[in-house]
Write a protein that holds these residues in place. Sequence first.
Motif, short mmCIF file in Angstrom:
data_model
loop_
_atom_site.label_atom_id
_atom_site.label_comp_id
_atom_site.label_asym_id
_atom_site.label_seq_id
_atom_site.Cartn_x
_atom_site.Cartn_y
_atom_site.Cartn_z
N SER A 132 15.01 22.28 11.00
CA SER A 132 14.86 23.14 12.17
C SER A 132 14.75 24.58 11.68
O SER A 132 15.02 24.87 10.52
CB SER A 132 16.03 22.97 13.14
N ALA A 133 14.34 25.44 12.60
CA ALA A 133 14.20 26.85 12.24
C ALA A 133 14.56 27.71 13.43
O ALA A 133 14.27 27.35 14.57
CB ALA A 133 12.77 27.16 11.80
N LEU A 134 15.19 28.82 13.16
CA LEU A 134 15.40 29.84 14.18
C LEU A 134 14.13 30.69 14.18
O LEU A 134 13.74 31.22 13.14
CB LEU A 134 16.62 30.70 13.85
N CYS A 135 13.48 30.76 15.34
CA CYS A 135 12.21 31.47 15.45
C CYS A 135 12.32 32.54 16.53
O CYS A 135 13.13 32.43 17.46
CB CYS A 135 11.10 30.50 15.83
N SER A 136 11.47 33.56 16.41
CA SER A 136 11.49 34.63 17.40
C SER A 136 10.08 34.95 17.88
O SER A 136 9.10 34.77 17.15
CB SER A 136 12.12 35.89 16.82
N ALA B 13 8.64 37.94 21.02
CA ALA B 13 8.82 38.83 22.17
C ALA B 13 10.28 39.01 22.55
O ALA B 13 10.64 38.95 23.73
CB ALA B 13 8.00 38.32 23.36
N GLY B 14 11.13 39.18 21.56
CA GLY B 14 12.54 39.42 21.82
C GLY B 14 13.37 38.19 22.12
O GLY B 14 14.57 38.28 22.34
N GLU B 15 12.75 37.03 22.12
CA GLU B 15 13.46 35.77 22.36
C GLU B 15 13.61 35.02 21.05
O GLU B 15 12.68 34.99 20.24
CB GLU B 15 12.67 34.90 23.35
N GLU B 16 14.76 34.43 20.85
CA GLU B 16 14.97 33.56 19.68
C GLU B 16 15.31 32.16 20.18
O GLU B 16 15.99 32.01 21.20
CB GLU B 16 16.10 34.07 18.80
N ARG B 17 14.81 31.18 19.47
CA ARG B 17 15.16 29.79 19.80
C ARG B 17 15.08 28.94 18.55
O ARG B 17 14.36 29.25 17.61
CB ARG B 17 14.29 29.22 20.90
N ARG B 18 15.87 27.89 18.54
CA ARG B 18 15.86 26.95 17.42
C ARG B 18 14.83 25.87 17.75
O ARG B 18 14.85 25.30 18.83
CB ARG B 18 17.24 26.34 17.21
N VAL B 19 13.93 25.62 16.80
CA VAL B 19 12.86 24.65 17.00
C VAL B 19 12.81 23.67 15.82
O VAL B 19 13.26 23.99 14.72
CB VAL B 19 11.48 25.33 17.16
N SER B 20 12.25 22.53 16.07
CA SER B 20 12.04 21.54 15.01
C SER B 20 10.84 21.96 14.17
O SER B 20 9.82 22.39 14.71
CB SER B 20 11.78 20.17 15.62
N VAL B 21 10.96 21.82 12.85
CA VAL B 21 9.82 22.05 11.95
C VAL B 21 9.47 20.75 11.21
O VAL B 21 8.82 20.78 10.17
CB VAL B 21 10.09 23.21 10.96
N MET B 22 9.87 19.62 11.78
CA MET B 22 9.65 18.32 11.14
C MET B 22 8.16 17.97 11.01
O MET B 22 7.80 17.16 10.16
CB MET B 22 10.36 17.22 11.93
N LEU B 23 7.29 18.57 11.84
CA LEU B 23 5.86 18.28 11.76
C LEU B 23 5.15 19.10 10.69
O LEU B 23 3.97 18.89 10.44
CB LEU B 23 5.20 18.52 13.12
N LEU B 24 5.85 20.03 10.07
CA LEU B 24 5.26 20.92 9.08
C LEU B 24 5.84 20.65 7.69
O LEU B 24 6.93 20.11 7.57
CB LEU B 24 5.51 22.38 9.48
N ASP B 25 5.10 21.06 6.68
CA ASP B 25 5.54 20.85 5.30
C ASP B 25 6.28 22.08 4.79
O ASP B 25 5.68 22.97 4.19
CB ASP B 25 4.33 20.54 4.42
N LYS B 26 7.57 22.15 5.06
CA LYS B 26 8.47 23.20 4.56
C LYS B 26 7.94 24.62 4.80
O LYS B 26 7.70 25.37 3.84
CB LYS B 26 8.74 23.00 3.08
N PRO B 27 7.77 25.02 6.06
CA PRO B 27 7.31 26.39 6.30
C PRO B 27 8.37 27.40 5.89
O PRO B 27 9.56 27.18 6.12
CB PRO B 27 7.08 26.41 7.81
N PRO B 28 7.97 28.50 5.27
CA PRO B 28 8.94 29.48 4.77
C PRO B 28 9.38 30.47 5.85
O PRO B 28 8.71 30.63 6.88
CB PRO B 28 8.15 30.21 3.68
#
Length: 96
Positions: A16-20, A22-37
């Motif tokens: 998972s990743a904490l993403c931002s 427009a001032g909003e942050e949310r935790r999202v799954s990154v399971m569909l991607l190959d280790k995004p930095p």
Amino acid sequence: MCLGLPMTIVETDGVSALCSFAGEERRVSVMLLDKPPVGAKVLVYLDDAVRLLDDEEARLIAEALRGLQAAMNGNSCDEFFADLIGREPELPDHLR
């Protein structure tokens, strides 16, 4: 309707990743991607990052979303869609 958001990865554990955006942050799954930095721009639908975006594509999506918000508020949205002023929109090659 579901809109994809161009979010930036702030931190990630590989699952998972904490993403931002427009001032909003949310935790999202990154399971569909190959280790995004950290720092990568991703397109997020329903709290799933579905693909990586380059900076220009992320900027265009963000501008379109700001234009949509302006239109919904009854304001002019021309500045957000300057590339469409004076011409008809074109379908991508794969849809022609």
